[in-house]
Motif scaffolding. Structure first.
Motif, PDB file in Angstrom:
ATOM      1  N   PRO A 138      32.370  28.034  45.350  1.00 55.90           N
ATOM      2  CA  PRO A 138      33.293  27.379  46.274  1.00 55.90           C
ATOM      3  C   PRO A 138      32.879  27.610  47.725  1.00 55.90           C
ATOM      4  O   PRO A 138      32.609  28.743  48.124  1.00 55.90           O
ATOM      5  N   ALA A 158      34.087  26.340  51.627  1.00 56.49           N
ATOM      6  CA  ALA A 158      35.128  25.614  52.369  1.00 56.49           C
ATOM      7  C   ALA A 158      34.511  24.530  53.253  1.00 56.49           C
ATOM      8  O   ALA A 158      33.350  24.635  53.666  1.00 56.49           O
ATOM      9  N   SER A 176      36.631  24.607  46.616  1.00 61.01           N
ATOM     10  CA  SER A 176      37.389  25.604  47.389  1.00 61.01           C
ATOM     11  C   SER A 176      38.767  25.049  47.712  1.00 61.01           C
ATOM     12  O   SER A 176      38.926  23.857  47.979  1.00 61.01           O
ATOM     13  N   GLN A 178      38.968  26.903  43.019  1.00 62.74           N
ATOM     14  CA  GLN A 178      39.108  28.251  43.608  1.00 62.74           C
ATOM     15  C   GLN A 178      40.338  28.293  44.508  1.00 62.74           C
ATOM     16  O   GLN A 178      40.584  27.381  45.300  1.00 62.74           O
ATOM     17  N   TYR A 230      43.371  31.162  46.544  1.00 62.20           N
ATOM     18  CA  TYR A 230      43.863  32.507  46.864  1.00 62.20           C
ATOM     19  C   TYR A 230      45.306  32.550  46.413  1.00 62.20           C
ATOM     20  O   TYR A 230      45.967  31.517  46.323  1.00 62.20           O
ATOM     21  N   SER A 238      39.999  34.141  44.291  1.00 60.45           N
ATOM     22  CA  SER A 238      39.195  35.050  45.120  1.00 60.45           C
ATOM     23  C   SER A 238      40.064  36.228  45.535  1.00 60.45           C
ATOM     24  O   SER A 238      41.132  36.042  46.122  1.00 60.45           O
ATOM     25  N   LYS A 282      37.230  36.372  41.305  1.00 56.37           N
ATOM     26  CA  LYS A 282      35.982  36.354  42.089  1.00 56.37           C
ATOM     27  C   LYS A 282      36.041  37.401  43.203  1.00 56.37           C
ATOM     28  O   LYS A 282      37.044  37.486  43.913  1.00 56.37           O
ATOM     29  N   ASP A 310      27.587  35.759  41.942  1.00 57.35           N
ATOM     30  CA  ASP A 310      27.004  35.010  43.057  1.00 57.35           C
ATOM     31  C   ASP A 310      26.683  35.992  44.166  1.00 57.35           C
ATOM     32  O   ASP A 310      26.954  37.186  44.038  1.00 57.35           O
ATOM     33  N   GLY A 369      23.496  35.783  47.173  1.00 59.01           N
ATOM     34  CA  GLY A 369      22.074  36.014  47.374  1.00 59.01           C
ATOM     35  C   GLY A 369      21.155  35.248  46.444  1.00 59.01           C
ATOM     36  O   GLY A 369      19.934  35.383  46.555  1.00 59.01           O
ATOM     37  N   GLY A 411      25.975  29.440  46.734  1.00 62.41           N
ATOM     38  CA  GLY A 411      26.801  28.936  47.818  1.00 62.41           C
ATOM     39  C   GLY A 411      25.924  28.264  48.853  1.00 62.41           C
ATOM     40  O   GLY A 411      25.787  27.038  48.895  1.00 62.41           O
ATOM     41  N   ARG A 412      25.251  29.096  49.641  1.00 68.00           N
ATOM     42  CA  ARG A 412      24.464  28.541  50.750  1.00 68.00           C
ATOM     43  C   ARG A 412      23.364  27.602  50.266  1.00 68.00           C
ATOM     44  O   ARG A 412      23.113  26.565  50.880  1.00 68.00           O
TER      45      ARG A 412
HETATM   46  C1  LIG Z   1      30.069  28.326  54.372  1.00 67.40           C
HETATM   47  C2  LIG Z   1      30.689  29.090  53.256  1.00 67.40           C
HETATM   48  C3  LIG Z   1      32.035  28.942  52.985  1.00 67.40           C
HETATM   49  C4  LIG Z   1      32.616  29.636  51.920  1.00 67.40           C
HETATM   50  N1  LIG Z   1      33.916  29.405  51.601  1.00 67.40           N
HETATM   51  C5  LIG Z   1      34.463  30.042  50.549  1.00 67.40           C
HETATM   52  C6  LIG Z   1      35.786  29.770  50.140  1.00 67.40           C
HETATM   53  O1  LIG Z   1      36.466  28.929  50.688  1.00 67.40           O
HETATM   54  N2  LIG Z   1      36.290  30.475  49.100  1.00 67.40           N
HETATM   55  C7  LIG Z   1      35.551  31.411  48.423  1.00 67.40           C
HETATM   56  O2  LIG Z   1      36.056  32.024  47.494  1.00 67.40           O
HETATM   57  N3  LIG Z   1      34.282  31.658  48.780  1.00 67.40           N
HETATM   58  C8  LIG Z   1      33.724  31.001  49.812  1.00 67.40           C
HETATM   59  N4  LIG Z   1      32.420  31.245  50.141  1.00 67.40           N
HETATM   60  C9  LIG Z   1      31.640  32.217  49.365  1.00 67.40           C
HETATM   61  C10 LIG Z   1      30.940  31.514  48.212  1.00 67.40           C
HETATM   62  O3  LIG Z   1      31.879  31.083  47.255  1.00 67.40           O
HETATM   63  C11 LIG Z   1      29.961  32.427  47.513  1.00 67.40           C
HETATM   64  O4  LIG Z   1      30.618  33.609  47.115  1.00 67.40           O
HETATM   65  C12 LIG Z   1      28.771  32.804  48.384  1.00 67.40           C
HETATM   66  O5  LIG Z   1      28.378  31.725  49.173  1.00 67.40           O
HETATM   67  C13 LIG Z   1      27.629  33.221  47.492  1.00 67.40           C
HETATM   68  O6  LIG Z   1      26.561  33.694  48.233  1.00 67.40           O
HETATM   69  P1  LIG Z   1      25.303  32.803  48.633  1.00 67.40           P
HETATM   70  O7  LIG Z   1      25.750  31.925  49.764  1.00 67.40           O
HETATM   71  O8  LIG Z   1      24.295  33.803  49.063  1.00 67.40           O
HETATM   72  O9  LIG Z   1      24.898  32.022  47.418  1.00 67.40           O
HETATM   73  C14 LIG Z   1      31.839  30.522  51.174  1.00 67.40           C
HETATM   74  C15 LIG Z   1      30.487  30.664  51.457  1.00 67.40           C
HETATM   75  C16 LIG Z   1      29.912  29.953  52.476  1.00 67.40           C
HETATM   76  C17 LIG Z   1      28.438  30.107  52.732  1.00 67.40           C
END
Ligand SMILES: Cc1cc2nc3c(=O)[nH]c(=O)nc-3n(C[C@H](O)[C@H](O)[C@H](O)COP(=O)(O)O)c2cc1C
Length: 655
Positions: free
Chosen positions: A98, A100, A127, A149, A151, A177, A257, A312, A314, A335-336
């Protein structure tokens, strides 16, 4: 490329396109995003909490893991990446986490992301802070495998309303989360605040034209400031009962999460949660949280098959996914990586990124000797230190009479627990049938009367080093009224009897020579415990003396605070510390000039380097599991073995 030509025959159009544009890896996509996308959006996507230490750790921790391939594994045609999660089959074990406000990265935002997930047959987690609403997404991409996802907000009515909307829109799982009691602190955002364009908002909190999204309270607050509203709804007072409440109001599987601790994982399993995502939110929440991959082993170990464990944080290469799967994750999420694909080329960009990850994972599996995910096992991954220091293991073995019958028997008993204090009763039990039983019991009883304890210590079992360092604890010198000479001989005899190394401490009043001359048998394995003194000459002299007396390894003890070690030497005027006395003379070793170095990285490294120059013998660093940084410093500084001292509260697989 070569792999692709030979083994895949036909490349997917997405891969062909990405290769043509010079985008062959997730890192290429990241670079492209930095070059082409607005700086504040780049910061939003890439950034982490505070000093971003955890973001860096997520990468570094994956890099420390090495893949151990197996050859000639008869991998047939039935190769597959398919995985089943909560009763649904997915085409590969890499889902989209997820994130945002994805419309910041691309106008199609979450819709593009969900479409790419559908193309690849992987789960897409929407998200709660999405820029496309639950209903709009479900309508636009009805067949995407979607999870939602959320809260658990302060306003439970609002939370329940979101759950109902997700159920109605046929989302297949809820991801709650739990690592966000408050928003993470981003320094880049503070320097360069992100202002949302008019068209981008948290769509789930804005009423749709037909009022389908309706929650009046939320909408009004949200229109003033979406993010402020959501932030105000985060609830730091939540407990595990909140998760139970969530499970009670829905029939969807509930996945927690943000778990980074085995104790939390066990609670989740106990209350019947369906799955866990081991995650530090990509380092965006708590700075200095551990890398998710580092704590995955302890969590998998703790909960076993009681619930699905995913990861998740990295993951940006197929090898990362392979490592997490090998350690025991059912699935990984990105994510990224996915956001970079989205920002570069919308749906196509995400498909390309997923294709890259899939190709890399397939290639890794094939080269590691795995045809299917079931073939990927913990034996395929190890920590790099296990490769860097193998010779030490051999050297340790040669200084250890580990293959005798009785020694084996004793070690089998050790395995009952990672750390235990073996009392004299235990020793008696072990040797009921032994002819030497009576004599040894007497010695043990005597030792016990004097308050000497027997501590079991553990060396990393993955190195297959025999365990069970025997060490006499002579800290309680004061109890001996200055007459400690009798303690060491009996301890040494017990060590000899159980065929364990005897670790002689400098805190003893009996010198190495005395032990060598009259107490030790030629076969007694003896190691010397040394403290991190700053005085080089003295250390060198101690090492020579020890080698002369047949000591075959050195245990550098970083366990006790330096002031405590010094207080033993300084505040026991009645005790004669024979080894030190002989080396330097009492006045010097009791002087303040001999304070051990502080335990910062530099001084630990310095001390170990120095020590390495003094001797060829194996060097063992004795470190507590709570001193995790020290463990790595010691390894990088070149010790042969780490003796990790585990207390009953510490989970073992801290590596
Ligand atoms: C820009 C961005 C926004 C995120 N928004 C949320 C979110 O709204 N809810 C959530 O549970 N995690 C959020 N995350 C965390 C991701 O769900 C995930 O745990 C994380 O990106 C994993 O790491 P990675 O970016 O290295 O793959 C966000 C991550 C990023 C990069």
């Amino acid at each position: 490329m070569v792999f692709d030509q030979f083994f895949r025959g036909k490349r997917s159009p997405a891969l062909t396109e990405s290769l043509r544009c010079g985008l062959a890896s997730v890192a290429d996509y990241e670079r492209r995003v930095c070059e082409t996308v607005d700086g504040t959006v780049v910061d939003y996507c890439r950034g982490g909490a505070a000093s971003e230490r955890t973001v860096a750790q997520n990468r570094a921790a994956f890099d420390r893991l090495i893949i151990r391939p197996r050859c000639l594994q008869r991998i047939g045609g039935s190769r597959s990446l398919a995985v089943t999660s909560f009763g649904v089959s997915y085409r590969m074990p890499i889902g989209i986490a997820p994130v945002a406000l994805q419309c910041l990265a691309h106008p199609e935002g979450e819709k593009a992301m969900a479409r790419a997930a559908r193309t690849h047959g992987v789960p897409f987690v929407l998200s709660v802070l999405s820029s496309v609403s639950i209903e709009e997404l479900a309508e636009a991409v009805p067949r995407a495998p979607k999870w939602f996802q959320l809260y658990i907000f302060k306003d439970r009515e609002l939370t329940e309303c979101l759950v109902r909307r997700a159920e109605k829109a046929r989302f297949r799982a809820l991801v709650v989360s739990v690592d966000t009691p408050a928003p993470g602190l981003s320094r880049s955002e503070r320097r360069n605040p992100l202002t949302l364009p008019a068209k981008v908002t948290c769509a789930n909190f804005v009423p749709s034209g037909n009022g389908a999204n309706g929650n009046g309270k939320a909408s009004q607050s949200c229109s003033a400031s979406v993010l402020d509203y959501v932030r105000s709804q985060l609830d730091p007072s939540l407990g595990w009962d909140a998760i139970q409440w969530l499970m009670s109001i829905t029939t969807l599987p509930v996945i927690v999460k943000g778990i980074l601790n085995r104790a939390d994982a066990l609670i989740a399993a106990d209350i019947g949660v369906h799955g866990l995502i081991v995650s530090n939110s990509g380092g965006r929440q708590l700075d200095y949280a551990p890398a998710a991959i580092e704590v995955l082993p302890e969590i998998v170990h703790a909960v076993g098959n009681r619930l699905e464990v995913m990861l998740d944080s990295g993951v940006s290469q197929g090898t990362d996914a392979f490592k997490a799967l090998a350690i025991g994750a059912r699935m990984v999420f990105v994510g990224r990586a996915a956001v970079y694909g989205l920002a570069v080329n919308g749906q196509r960009g995400v498909e390309e990124v997923l294709d890259i990850l899939k190709t890399e994972l397939e290639s890794t599996m094939l080269n590691a000797g795995c045809g299917t995910l079931a073939d990927v096992t913990p034996q395929h991954v190890c920590h790099e230190m296990q490769l860097y220091y193998p010779s030490a293991v051999d050297r340790m073995r040669s200084s250890w009479r580990g293959d005798s019958f009785r020694s084996d028997r004793y070690r089998t008993r050790d395995r009952r627990s990672n750390a235990e204090t073996v009392d004299t009763d235990t020793i008696q039990d072990a040797e009921q049938d032994d002819v030497e039983h009576a004599g040894m019991r007497k010695i043990a009883e005597n030792a016990s009367e004097r308050g000497v304890t027997f501590q079991q210590r553990c060396i990393d079992t993955a190195l297959s080093v025999p365990r069970g360092i025997y060490r006499s604890n002579t800290n309680n010198l004061s109890k001996c009224n200055g007459n400690v000479a009798s303690a060491c001989p009996s301890d040494a005899k017990i060590a000899e009897h159980y065929q364990l190394p005897y670790v002689h401490t400098l805190k003893s009043s009996v010198s190495m020579e005395e032990l060598d001359g009259s107490i030790f048998k030629p076969t007694t394995v003896r190691w010397l415990e040394v403290f991190p003194f700053v005085d080089e000459c003295m250390l060198r002299s101690l090492v020579r003396q020890a080698e002369h007396c047949g000591f075959s390894a050195f245990v550098l003890s970083f366990l006790e605070p330096s002031n405590h070690v010094m207080s033993i030497f300084n505040e026991q005027p009645h005790v004669r510390f024979s080894d030190l006395h002989r080396t330097q003379g009492e006045d010097i070793y009791r002087s303040k000039n001999m304070l051990p170095p502080a335990r910062d990285a530099k001084s630990v490294t310095w001390f170990i380097h120095q020590f390495r120059c003094f001797t060829e013998a194996p060097v063992i660093a004795c470190v507590s599991t709570t001193q995790k940084d020290l463990i790595f410093q010691a390894l990088y500084a070149g010790v042969d073995i780490i003796c990790v001292v585990i207390d009953e509260y510490t989970p073992f697989p801290i590596f």
